[in-house]
Design a protein around this motif. Structure first.
Motif, PDB file in Angstrom:
ATOM      1  N   ASP A 105     -48.806 -39.994 -15.568  1.00 16.33           N
ATOM      2  CA  ASP A 105     -50.236 -39.958 -15.273  1.00 16.33           C
ATOM      3  C   ASP A 105     -50.807 -41.361 -15.431  1.00 16.33           C
ATOM      4  O   ASP A 105     -50.750 -41.930 -16.530  1.00 16.33           O
ATOM      5  N   PRO A 106     -51.363 -41.944 -14.377  1.00 15.61           N
ATOM      6  CA  PRO A 106     -51.878 -43.319 -14.472  1.00 15.61           C
ATOM      7  C   PRO A 106     -53.045 -43.459 -15.442  1.00 15.61           C
ATOM      8  O   PRO A 106     -53.375 -44.574 -15.845  1.00 15.61           O
ATOM      9  N   ARG A 107     -53.645 -42.344 -15.829  1.00 19.03           N
ATOM     10  CA  ARG A 107     -54.767 -42.389 -16.774  1.00 19.03           C
ATOM     11  C   ARG A 107     -54.310 -42.672 -18.192  1.00 19.03           C
ATOM     12  O   ARG A 107     -55.137 -42.940 -19.072  1.00 19.03           O
ATOM     13  N   THR A 108     -52.997 -42.557 -18.430  1.00 16.96           N
ATOM     14  CA  THR A 108     -52.476 -42.730 -19.783  1.00 16.96           C
ATOM     15  C   THR A 108     -51.806 -44.085 -19.988  1.00 16.96           C
ATOM     16  O   THR A 108     -51.316 -44.355 -21.075  1.00 16.96           O
ATOM     17  N   THR A 115     -52.898 -54.465 -12.317  1.00 21.26           N
ATOM     18  CA  THR A 115     -52.958 -53.025 -12.048  1.00 21.26           C
ATOM     19  C   THR A 115     -53.853 -52.790 -10.835  1.00 21.26           C
ATOM     20  O   THR A 115     -54.930 -53.383 -10.739  1.00 21.26           O
ATOM     21  N   VAL A 119     -56.737 -47.657 -10.013  1.00 23.61           N
ATOM     22  CA  VAL A 119     -56.297 -47.188 -11.322  1.00 23.61           C
ATOM     23  C   VAL A 119     -57.269 -47.664 -12.390  1.00 23.61           C
ATOM     24  O   VAL A 119     -57.636 -46.921 -13.312  1.00 23.61           O
ATOM     25  N   ARG A 120     -57.724 -48.915 -12.262  1.00 30.81           N
ATOM     26  CA  ARG A 120     -58.690 -49.439 -13.221  1.00 30.81           C
ATOM     27  C   ARG A 120     -60.049 -48.773 -13.059  1.00 30.81           C
ATOM     28  O   ARG A 120     -60.771 -48.579 -14.032  1.00 30.81           O
ATOM     29  N   ARG A 121     -60.382 -48.392 -11.819  1.00 26.04           N
ATOM     30  CA  ARG A 121     -61.684 -47.770 -11.540  1.00 26.04           C
ATOM     31  C   ARG A 121     -61.731 -46.338 -12.036  1.00 26.04           C
ATOM     32  O   ARG A 121     -62.718 -45.891 -12.615  1.00 26.04           O
ATOM     33  N   GLY A 122     -60.641 -45.580 -11.820  1.00 21.67           N
ATOM     34  CA  GLY A 122     -60.565 -44.197 -12.273  1.00 21.67           C
ATOM     35  C   GLY A 122     -61.433 -43.262 -11.442  1.00 21.67           C
ATOM     36  O   GLY A 122     -61.934 -43.612 -10.367  1.00 21.67           O
ATOM     37  N   GLY A 123     -61.617 -42.043 -11.934  1.00 21.18           N
ATOM     38  CA  GLY A 123     -62.472 -41.060 -11.272  1.00 21.18           C
ATOM     39  C   GLY A 123     -61.917 -40.600  -9.932  1.00 21.18           C
ATOM     40  O   GLY A 123     -60.706 -40.539  -9.716  1.00 21.18           O
ATOM     41  N   LEU A 126     -59.418 -42.822  -8.062  1.00 15.17           N
ATOM     42  CA  LEU A 126     -58.037 -42.710  -8.519  1.00 15.17           C
ATOM     43  C   LEU A 126     -57.367 -41.450  -7.973  1.00 15.17           C
ATOM     44  O   LEU A 126     -56.184 -41.472  -7.626  1.00 15.17           O
ATOM     45  N   GLU A 130     -53.922 -41.824  -5.971  1.00 14.44           N
ATOM     46  CA  GLU A 130     -52.641 -41.289  -6.424  1.00 14.44           C
ATOM     47  C   GLU A 130     -52.040 -40.297  -5.435  1.00 14.44           C
ATOM     48  O   GLU A 130     -50.901 -39.857  -5.606  1.00 14.44           O
TER      49      GLU A 130
END
Length: 224
Positions: A105-108, A115, A119-123, A126, A130
């Motif tokens: 999981d890229p969130r972990t 990066t 991935v850095r932005r999230g939400g 992401l 993904e």
């Protein structure tokens, strides 16, 4: 400077060669298809057309997009199916019951300046990122599917007109056996080719290729 240029071509040589081969074969298909089309025109008592005009015909578009459609379907389905399905001993499969870096999981993970931005932005960004590889192939598949319907309808209607029959709309063409024959004759071959490399890579090797296991690897060793 010359050394940097050489390195750049080496670093991108696989894509460059594959794309060049695509262009070569597309041009070859257009030239030979043009000759076949004009032969059929003469056989039906019509006048031959120019090469550029041929590129705008339904015949050329249908021949092109029905093949693109099958390729993108194959790759999109393969990307998705290999998330969950495995083949023991195949270099094309994930290892059985072993975690892979791709499953993480890229969130972990710890992020850094290199990066990828999503991935850095999230939400939601992401979530899209993904799944972006599969999304790309299925968008290209549905676009090619639609263009196949449009150009195929034009080619089918032209053939109908030569026999004094009414033409069809792209939507009506989707309901013909001709459309699905054109699609499925390509779909079956694409999935056969993928199945062949999945199973073939269990027992056969190609030294130097990342699509093969090491030559000395046991047959039951699964994964690259």
């Amino acid at each position: 400077m010359a050394e940097q240029k050489s390195n750049w071509f080496r670093e991108h040589s696989l894509f460059i060669v594959l794309f060049a081969l695509f262009v070569v074969f597309l041009v070859g298909m257009a030239i030979t298809g043009f000759e076949v089309y004009n032969e059929e025109q003469v056989e039906h008592g019509a006048s031959p057309i120019g090469f550029l005009q041929y590129l705008t015909t339904g015949a050329f578009g249908e021949a092109t997009f029905e093949n693109w459609e099958s390729e993108f379907l194959q790759m999109g389905a393969y990307v998705v199916l290999t998330i969950w399905l495995v083949q023991k001993g195949s270099s094309e499969s994930k290892p059985i019951d072993e975690p892979m870096e791709q499953d993480k999981d890229p969130r972990t993970v710890d992020v850094g300046p290199r990066t990828p931005w999503p991935v850095r932005r999230g939400g939601f960004v992401l979530v899209l990122y993904e799944n972006s590889l599969a999304i790309l192939f299925f968008v290209l598949f549905f676009l090619s599917f639609a263009l196949h319907a449009v150009t195929g309808a034009a080619a089918y209607s032209e053939e109908q007109a030569q026999h004094g029959l009414p033409g069809v709309t792209p939507w009506e063409y989707l309901g013909t056996a001709q459309f699905w024959f054109e699609s499925m004759q390509n779909w079956q071959s694409e999935f056969l080719a993928v199945a062949a490399i999945v199973l073939g890579s269990v027992y056969l090797r190609q030294r130097g290729s990342p699509e093969s296991k090491p030559v000395h690897a046991p047959n039951d060793e699964t994964g690259a």
